[in-house]
Write a protein that holds these residues in place. Structure first.
Motif, mmCIF file in Angstrom:
data_model
loop_
_atom_site.group_PDB
_atom_site.id
_atom_site.type_symbol
_atom_site.label_atom_id
_atom_site.label_comp_id
_atom_site.label_asym_id
_atom_site.label_seq_id
_atom_site.Cartn_x
_atom_site.Cartn_y
_atom_site.Cartn_z
ATOM 1 N N GLY A 37 0.715 -1.288 -0.445
ATOM 2 C CA GLY A 37 0.079 0.242 -0.334
ATOM 3 C C GLY A 37 0.650 1.030 -0.007
ATOM 4 N N GLY A 38 1.876 1.195 0.431
ATOM 5 C CA GLY A 38 2.936 2.415 0.919
ATOM 6 C C GLY A 38 3.623 2.980 -0.415
ATOM 7 N N MET A 39 3.788 1.738 -1.177
ATOM 8 C CA MET A 39 4.714 1.457 -2.808
ATOM 9 C C MET A 39 3.277 2.067 -3.621
ATOM 10 N N ALA A 59 -1.996 4.945 7.901
ATOM 11 C CA ALA A 59 -0.567 4.423 8.501
ATOM 12 C C ALA A 59 -1.031 5.254 9.934
ATOM 13 N N SER A 60 -1.599 6.684 10.093
ATOM 14 C CA SER A 60 -1.549 6.488 11.005
ATOM 15 C C SER A 60 -2.187 5.869 12.386
ATOM 16 N N ALA A 61 -3.012 4.990 11.894
ATOM 17 C CA ALA A 61 -4.433 4.115 12.085
ATOM 18 C C ALA A 61 -3.240 3.694 12.759
ATOM 19 N N LEU A 62 -2.412 2.740 11.769
ATOM 20 C CA LEU A 62 -1.988 1.479 12.010
ATOM 21 C C LEU A 62 -0.579 1.903 13.289
ATOM 22 N N ALA A 63 -0.357 2.733 13.212
ATOM 23 C CA ALA A 63 0.656 2.766 14.374
ATOM 24 C C ALA A 63 -0.086 3.444 15.512
ATOM 25 N N HIS A 91 -6.997 -3.285 11.622
ATOM 26 C CA HIS A 91 -5.968 -3.014 12.804
ATOM 27 C C HIS A 91 -7.396 -2.705 13.536
ATOM 28 N N VAL A 92 -8.204 -2.659 14.705
ATOM 29 C CA VAL A 92 -8.151 -1.635 15.543
ATOM 30 C C VAL A 92 -7.970 -0.679 15.842
ATOM 31 N N GLY A 107 -6.686 -7.293 -0.200
ATOM 32 C CA GLY A 107 -5.431 -8.646 -0.159
ATOM 33 C C GLY A 107 -4.809 -8.346 -1.803
ATOM 34 N N GLU A 108 -6.324 -7.915 -2.808
ATOM 35 C CA GLU A 108 -6.300 -7.780 -3.892
ATOM 36 C C GLU A 108 -5.103 -7.042 -4.343
ATOM 37 N N THR A 109 -5.738 -6.165 -4.067
ATOM 38 C CA THR A 109 -5.440 -4.249 -4.199
ATOM 39 C C THR A 109 -3.989 -3.466 -3.280
ATOM 40 N N THR A 110 -4.084 -4.236 -2.396
ATOM 41 C CA THR A 110 -3.176 -4.369 -1.136
ATOM 42 C C THR A 110 -3.945 -2.016 -0.606
ATOM 43 N N GLY A 111 -4.753 -2.469 -0.777
ATOM 44 C CA GLY A 111 -5.563 -0.804 -0.706
ATOM 45 C C GLY A 111 -6.068 -0.641 0.892
ATOM 46 N N HIS A 112 -5.956 0.098 1.578
ATOM 47 C CA HIS A 112 -6.449 -0.172 2.897
ATOM 48 C C HIS A 112 -7.982 1.018 3.593
#
Length: 183
Positions: A37-39, A59-63, A91-92, A107-112
């Motif tokens: 997703g970052g790439m 990124a901010s939510a995952l941190a 993540h929650v 999982g297909e597009t790696t989007g969040h």
């Protein structure tokens, strides 16, 4: 002389191999979603059910730290199992205003995607889905403007939360969402 095991004896790994394989595949899919997703700089889609707008990692939510008590609202899907098509819970956590933020990875597009759970009030306008206690919103999206695939994912999240909400007691009650005008 080496002795072979009896034909009907269970092997040491036969009972746990499928679950281990499933766990490793979910782990790999989640890791690739975060890294991939970052790439990606962006993906524009015009077909119904595709990603809309830029693909970006949450990124901010995952941190933020995991909200263990709130993760139980998602039942068996809190461990990364596929929830809807290729979408899985990554993540929650709690947001800045005390709401729950559910980060979903495709999982297909790696989007969040980030869905917010707020306490359900009398005015649920703008929510993608509701349960008895919660309203689910896509932050920054005007009413009726959420992509169709996100609406389906939100409906699925609501169905899972509906089954769990009576049995799960949150440490802190969620705040209600203040009515906002999204431009």
């Amino acid at each position: 002389m080496r002795q072979s095991p009896p034909q009907n004896a269970p092997s040491a790994t036969s009972g746990d191999a499928p679950s281990r394989r499933g766990f490793l595949s979910r782990l790999f899919a989640g890791a690739s979603a975060v890294v991939g997703g970052g790439m990606l700089s962006g993906f524009g889609g015009s077909q119904r059910g595709r990603m809309y707008g830029p693909v970006r990692p949450a990124a901010s939510a995952l941190a933020r730290p995991l909200a263990h008590d709130a993760a139980r609202l998602l039942g068996p899907y809190a461990d990364g199992r596929v929830l809807e098509r290729a979408w899985a819970v990554a993540h929650v956590t709690h947001g800045d205003a005390g709401q729950l933020v559910v980060v979903l990875a495709d999982g297909e597009t790696t989007g969040h995607a980030e869905l917010e759970l707020w306490a359900r009030g009398t005015d649920v306008a703008g929510s993608l889905a509701t349960t008895r206690q919660y309203a689910i919103h896509l932050p920054g999206t005007p009413t009726g403007q959420a992509p169709p695939h996100i609406e389906r994912v939100a409906a699925r999240v609501a169905a899972v939360v509906r089954r769990q909400e009576a049995a799960v007691q949150l440490r802190q009650p969620l705040p209600g969402r203040a009515p906002t005008d999204v431009a």
